[in-house]
Design an enzyme around this catalytic site. Sequence first.
Site, mmCIF file in Angstrom:
data_model
loop_
_atom_site.group_PDB
_atom_site.id
_atom_site.type_symbol
_atom_site.label_atom_id
_atom_site.label_comp_id
_atom_site.label_asym_id
_atom_site.label_seq_id
_atom_site.Cartn_x
_atom_site.Cartn_y
_atom_site.Cartn_z
ATOM 1 N N SER A 143 0.861 -1.226 -0.067
ATOM 2 C CA SER A 143 0.089 -0.174 0.115
ATOM 3 C C SER A 143 0.848 1.176 -0.143
ATOM 4 C CB SER A 143 -0.843 0.030 1.480
ATOM 5 O OG SER A 143 -1.280 1.367 1.546
ATOM 6 N N TYR A 156 -1.632 0.148 10.510
ATOM 7 C CA TYR A 156 -1.758 -0.335 8.854
ATOM 8 C C TYR A 156 -0.380 0.040 8.395
ATOM 9 C CZ TYR A 156 -3.525 -1.085 4.392
ATOM 10 O OH TYR A 156 -4.187 -1.565 2.986
HETATM 11 P P1 NAP Z 1 -11.094 -6.949 2.077
HETATM 12 O O1 NAP Z 1 -12.159 -6.749 1.167
HETATM 13 O O2 NAP Z 1 -11.357 -6.407 3.204
HETATM 14 O O3 NAP Z 1 -10.594 -8.172 1.899
HETATM 15 C C1 NAP Z 1 -9.488 -8.774 3.066
HETATM 16 C C2 NAP Z 1 -9.449 -10.350 3.011
HETATM 17 O O4 NAP Z 1 -8.291 -10.580 3.751
HETATM 18 C C3 NAP Z 1 -10.745 -11.138 3.073
HETATM 19 O O5 NAP Z 1 -10.565 -11.883 2.063
HETATM 20 C C4 NAP Z 1 -10.306 -11.534 4.341
HETATM 21 O O6 NAP Z 1 -10.918 -12.952 4.573
HETATM 22 C C5 NAP Z 1 -8.908 -11.689 4.550
HETATM 23 N N1 NAP Z 1 -8.219 -11.651 6.057
HETATM 24 C C6 NAP Z 1 -8.358 -10.974 6.854
HETATM 25 N N2 NAP Z 1 -7.704 -11.369 8.096
HETATM 26 C C7 NAP Z 1 -7.338 -12.647 7.499
HETATM 27 C C8 NAP Z 1 -6.599 -13.730 8.329
HETATM 28 N N3 NAP Z 1 -6.133 -13.567 9.614
HETATM 29 N N4 NAP Z 1 -6.267 -14.735 7.558
HETATM 30 C C9 NAP Z 1 -6.534 -14.895 6.493
HETATM 31 N N5 NAP Z 1 -7.235 -13.938 5.651
HETATM 32 C C10 NAP Z 1 -7.735 -12.884 6.410
HETATM 33 O O7 NAP Z 1 -9.898 -5.910 1.689
HETATM 34 P P2 NAP Z 1 -9.249 -5.572 0.162
HETATM 35 O O8 NAP Z 1 -9.160 -4.128 -0.061
HETATM 36 O O9 NAP Z 1 -9.420 -6.782 -0.747
HETATM 37 O O10 NAP Z 1 -7.486 -5.896 0.675
HETATM 38 C C11 NAP Z 1 -6.587 -7.086 0.213
HETATM 39 C C12 NAP Z 1 -5.380 -6.566 0.402
HETATM 40 O O11 NAP Z 1 -5.064 -5.313 -0.087
HETATM 41 C C13 NAP Z 1 -5.140 -6.123 1.806
HETATM 42 O O12 NAP Z 1 -3.661 -6.608 2.227
HETATM 43 C C14 NAP Z 1 -5.267 -4.560 1.855
HETATM 44 O O13 NAP Z 1 -4.371 -4.041 2.897
HETATM 45 C C15 NAP Z 1 -4.346 -4.219 0.530
HETATM 46 N N6 NAP Z 1 -4.620 -2.914 -0.039
HETATM 47 C C16 NAP Z 1 -6.036 -2.832 -0.199
HETATM 48 C C17 NAP Z 1 -6.558 -1.401 -0.664
HETATM 49 C C18 NAP Z 1 -7.927 -1.038 -0.984
HETATM 50 O O14 NAP Z 1 -7.790 0.340 -1.409
HETATM 51 N N7 NAP Z 1 -8.925 -1.713 -0.853
HETATM 52 C C19 NAP Z 1 -5.274 -0.309 -1.032
HETATM 53 C C20 NAP Z 1 -4.201 -0.946 -0.754
HETATM 54 C C21 NAP Z 1 -3.584 -2.156 -0.352
HETATM 55 P P3 NAP Z 1 -11.545 -13.592 5.831
HETATM 56 O O15 NAP Z 1 -12.204 -12.232 6.565
HETATM 57 O O16 NAP Z 1 -12.582 -14.587 5.114
HETATM 58 O O17 NAP Z 1 -10.553 -13.941 6.426
#
Ligand code: NAP
Length: 253
Positions: A143, A156
């Site tokens: 990120s 974060y």
């Molecule tokens: P999201 O929709 O909230 O999804 C998060 C995912 O992480 C879910 O599948 C969740 O699955 C899983 N997760 C959370 N805790 C976990 C654990 N302890 N063990 C296994 N799985 C776990 O978020 P997203 O936006 O897709 O984010 C995915 C990645 O991209 C993250 O690393 C986030 O920091 C990064 N990111 C996101 C953005 C953005 O704007 N959305 C920007 C930069 C980076 P369960 O709850 O089913 O376990």
Amino acid sequence: MIDLKGKTALVTGASRGIGAATAEKLAAYGASVVLAARSTGDIETVAARIRQAGGSAEALACDVSRYEDVAAAVQVAIDRFGRLDILVNNAGLIEPIARLADSDPEHWARVADVNYKGVYFGLRAAIPAMLATGGGTIVTISSGAATSALEGWSHYCSSKAAALSLTRCADKEYREQGIRVVGLSPGTVATDMQVAIKASGINPVSQLDPSVHIPPDWAAEAVAFLCTAEGDDYLGTDFSLKTEEGRKRVGLA
Ligand code: NAP
């Protein structure tokens, strides 16, 4: 056209958002995919969709903050598909968003366990399996927060900074042995995480209009790009999809 036929990928946090899109994308490019997350019903639904589209997928309950779960997921990839070629360290948390003095120590530490230790556990479990078959690619979803400071996001920002450091260290240690380690900084992506960020009302990211977020499919395409030799220029760094140049490289201009 990216060709991942014959390769096996493990995607953590594949139950929704970027992880689900990445699992479907890698499968569409021919990889067999192991989907790992805590929401077993959701990962089974995504895996079923992949199989219906003609791909190979296995869903597995996994909490990335537990090393034994991550090691078991790597073993499932090997047992079911014979090898592990790609690991996507995608699982991540941002909630609860709170300024330092308001933060709950236990919840703060939980985010570090997932975003930081979870990435280390992925590297630790996957690297020996990849070395045994001559190499592989590890993409960690990073990120812009890895290199910036945002109010309410100390857990974060610092955990993503630690994950970037792990990308650099792993690249230094294993590039010459054929392990490609790279981060992806996708910019803001339209997922549940951005819904939670908006609801927090803290810091400028929460003020963004949702129309500026990219679709999860774009982040997934960038992951697939980084799995090819085209991504070699970015090994040991975070590749940014926020820039015009980055989007052009992936073919998303
Ligand atoms: P999201 O929709 O909230 O999804 C998060 C995912 O992480 C879910 O599948 C969740 O699955 C899983 N997760 C959370 N805790 C976990 C654990 N302890 N063990 C296994 N799985 C776990 O978020 P997203 O936006 O897709 O984010 C995915 C990645 O991209 C993250 O690393 C986030 O920091 C990064 N990111 C996101 C953005 C953005 O704007 N959305 C920007 C930069 C980076 P369960 O709850 O089913 O376990």
